[in-house]
Design a protein around this motif. Sequence first.
Motif, PDB file in Angstrom:
ATOM      1  N   GLU A 190       0.775  -1.118  -0.043  1.00  9.75           N
ATOM      2  CA  GLU A 190       0.208  -0.086  -0.248  1.00  9.75           C
ATOM      3  C   GLU A 190       0.866   1.241   0.005  1.00  9.75           C
ATOM      4  O   GLU A 190       0.519   2.351  -0.449  1.00  9.75           O
ATOM      5  N   ALA A 191       1.988   1.103   0.624  1.00 11.73           N
ATOM      6  CA  ALA A 191       3.024   2.324   0.719  1.00 11.73           C
ATOM      7  C   ALA A 191       3.595   2.695  -0.457  1.00 11.73           C
ATOM      8  O   ALA A 191       4.235   3.894  -0.612  1.00 11.73           O
ATOM      9  N   GLY A 192       3.594   1.917  -1.569  1.00 12.41           N
ATOM     10  CA  GLY A 192       4.436   2.071  -2.802  1.00 12.41           C
ATOM     11  C   GLY A 192       5.320   0.862  -3.256  1.00 12.41           C
ATOM     12  O   GLY A 192       4.799  -0.352  -2.814  1.00 12.41           O
ATOM     13  N   HIS A 193       6.344   1.302  -3.853  1.00 12.53           N
ATOM     14  CA  HIS A 193       7.108  -0.081  -4.257  1.00 12.53           C
ATOM     15  C   HIS A 193       8.431   0.352  -3.840  1.00 12.53           C
ATOM     16  O   HIS A 193       9.228   1.279  -3.975  1.00 12.53           O
ATOM     17  N   GLU A 194       9.150  -0.941  -3.588  1.00 10.81           N
ATOM     18  CA  GLU A 194      10.710  -0.978  -3.403  1.00 10.81           C
ATOM     19  C   GLU A 194      11.333  -1.674  -4.589  1.00 10.81           C
ATOM     20  O   GLU A 194      11.061  -2.622  -4.589  1.00 10.81           O
ATOM     21  N   ASP A 195      12.429  -1.066  -4.847  1.00  9.37           N
ATOM     22  CA  ASP A 195      13.208  -1.937  -6.075  1.00  9.37           C
ATOM     23  C   ASP A 195      14.365  -2.703  -5.298  1.00  9.37           C
ATOM     24  O   ASP A 195      15.264  -2.015  -5.026  1.00  9.37           O
ATOM     25  N   TRP A 196      14.290  -3.889  -5.324  1.00 10.47           N
ATOM     26  CA  TRP A 196      15.598  -4.663  -4.761  1.00 10.47           C
ATOM     27  C   TRP A 196      16.547  -5.034  -6.153  1.00 10.47           C
ATOM     28  O   TRP A 196      16.135  -5.194  -6.989  1.00 10.47           O
ATOM     29  N   PRO A 197      17.769  -4.821  -5.687  1.00  6.66           N
ATOM     30  CA  PRO A 197      18.789  -5.368  -6.487  1.00  6.66           C
ATOM     31  C   PRO A 197      18.636  -6.674  -6.922  1.00  6.66           C
ATOM     32  O   PRO A 197      17.984  -7.616  -6.259  1.00  6.66           O
ATOM     33  N   SER A 198      19.393  -7.183  -8.138  1.00  7.37           N
ATOM     34  CA  SER A 198      19.281  -8.640  -8.529  1.00  7.37           C
ATOM     35  C   SER A 198      20.179  -9.589  -7.464  1.00  7.37           C
ATOM     36  O   SER A 198      21.254  -8.824  -7.194  1.00  7.37           O
ATOM     37  N   LEU A 199      19.468 -10.384  -6.932  1.00 10.87           N
ATOM     38  CA  LEU A 199      19.845 -11.183  -5.960  1.00 10.87           C
ATOM     39  C   LEU A 199      19.818 -12.781  -6.194  1.00 10.87           C
ATOM     40  O   LEU A 199      18.939 -13.129  -6.920  1.00 10.87           O
ATOM     41  N   PRO A 200      20.700 -13.713  -5.760  1.00  7.39           N
ATOM     42  CA  PRO A 200      20.354 -14.877  -5.706  1.00  7.39           C
ATOM     43  C   PRO A 200      18.981 -15.290  -5.385  1.00  7.39           C
ATOM     44  O   PRO A 200      18.272 -14.432  -4.054  1.00  7.39           O
ATOM     45  N   LYS A 201      18.042 -16.031  -5.678  1.00  9.35           N
ATOM     46  CA  LYS A 201      16.860 -16.519  -5.293  1.00  9.35           C
ATOM     47  C   LYS A 201      16.561 -16.960  -3.666  1.00  9.35           C
ATOM     48  O   LYS A 201      15.723 -16.294  -2.962  1.00  9.35           O
ATOM     49  N   GLN A 202      17.794 -17.297  -3.013  1.00 14.91           N
ATOM     50  CA  GLN A 202      17.841 -17.639  -1.846  1.00 14.91           C
ATOM     51  C   GLN A 202      18.055 -16.496  -0.936  1.00 14.91           C
ATOM     52  O   GLN A 202      17.178 -16.364   0.182  1.00 14.91           O
ATOM     53  N   GLU A 203      18.550 -15.342  -1.462  1.00 14.04           N
ATOM     54  CA  GLU A 203      18.676 -14.123  -0.822  1.00 14.04           C
ATOM     55  C   GLU A 203      17.644 -13.269  -0.864  1.00 14.04           C
ATOM     56  O   GLU A 203      16.968 -12.590   0.161  1.00 14.04           O
ATOM     57  N   VAL A 204      16.733 -13.440  -2.219  1.00 11.67           N
ATOM     58  CA  VAL A 204      15.531 -12.734  -2.128  1.00 11.67           C
ATOM     59  C   VAL A 204      14.445 -13.418  -1.192  1.00 11.67           C
ATOM     60  O   VAL A 204      13.869 -12.679  -0.288  1.00 11.67           O
ATOM     61  N   ALA A 205      14.690 -14.575  -1.022  1.00 12.43           N
ATOM     62  CA  ALA A 205      13.774 -15.456   0.070  1.00 12.43           C
ATOM     63  C   ALA A 205      14.043 -14.953   1.274  1.00 12.43           C
ATOM     64  O   ALA A 205      13.122 -14.905   2.133  1.00 12.43           O
ATOM     65  N   ARG A 206      15.303 -14.856   1.714  1.00 13.25           N
ATOM     66  CA  ARG A 206      15.856 -14.647   3.118  1.00 13.25           C
ATOM     67  C   ARG A 206      15.119 -13.371   3.440  1.00 13.25           C
ATOM     68  O   ARG A 206      14.620 -13.046   4.450  1.00 13.25           O
ATOM     69  N   ARG A 207      15.296 -12.137   2.647  1.00 17.30           N
ATOM     70  CA  ARG A 207      15.056 -10.776   2.814  1.00 17.30           C
ATOM     71  C   ARG A 207      13.229 -11.004   3.101  1.00 17.30           C
ATOM     72  O   ARG A 207      12.862 -10.136   3.952  1.00 17.30           O
TER      73      ARG A 207
END
Length: 218
Positions: free
Chosen positions: A191-208
Motif C-alpha cells: 500500500e505504501a508504494g514500491h521498493e526496487d530490490w537489486p538482482s540477488l540470488p533467489k535464496q537471498e530474495v527469499a531470506r529478505r
Amino acid sequence: LGTGPLAGKRVLVTSGPTHEPIDPVRYIANRSSGAQGTALAAALRDLGAEVVFVTGPATVPPPDGVHLHRVETAGEMLLAVEAALPVDAAVFAAAVADWRVENDVAQKIKKNAHALPEIKLSENPDILKTVCAHAKRPRLVVGFAAETENVIAHATAKRQRKGCDWIVANDVSPATGIMGGANNTVHLISEAGHEDWPSLPKQEVARRLAARIAEALA
Ligand code: C5P
C-alpha cells in the motif's frame, strides 16, 4: 518447538507450475521451476515458522522440514490451500495455469489423418483472489506477479484487483533469465508504494522476504 522470529506462526507457500491434463499422457504447463517458492519456504522454516508447502510438479526438489502437499492441477492446488487454512501468512509463488482443458479425456487421443483435435479451455479458479476474500483470510497475503512489460504498473494494479497485501513483482522476459535461473530482480509492492530490490540470488530474495514477513507478523 521451533525458535526464531516466526516460531509459533503457521505460513502457507504455494510453488511451482501446475499441469492441466489434455489426456492421460499430455498436459499444458509453464516454465516455472519452483526455485523461488522453494527457497522462500526454506527461509520461512529457518526463521522458525511451521510451513505448509503446496507445490505443483516443480523441477527443483521441495525443502525438508515442511508439511509437503504435492498437487498437479490448479483445482487440486485450491483444495489443498483451503484445507491448510487458517494460517498467519500465505505466499502465492506458484505459477498457476490460467486455463484448464475443459474437454480432457481418460484415454490417449489418437492421431487422426482427417481432423486435428480441438482443445477447449476454461478458466481456472484464482487461488490468491479466493484466499484474499476468504472468511479465514490470513493476516498477511503475498502474491507474485510475473510480468514481461510495465512491471510496476501491472503489479500495482494486480495488488488492488486480487486484494492482497503485498505483490512481489518480477520481469520474466526471456532475456532476464529469471525463470529457471539462479537470480531474481524483484519489486516489493505494498500500500505504501514500491521498493526496487537489486538482482540477488533467489535464496537471498527469499531470506529478505521471510525477514519482512516476520516483521509484519511480529
Ligand atoms: O493474475 P496472475 O496469474 O498474474 O497473478 C499472479 C499471482 O496470483 C501469483 O501470486 C499466483 O500464485 C496467483 N494465482 C493464483 N491462482 C491463479 C492464478 C494466479 O493463486 N489461478
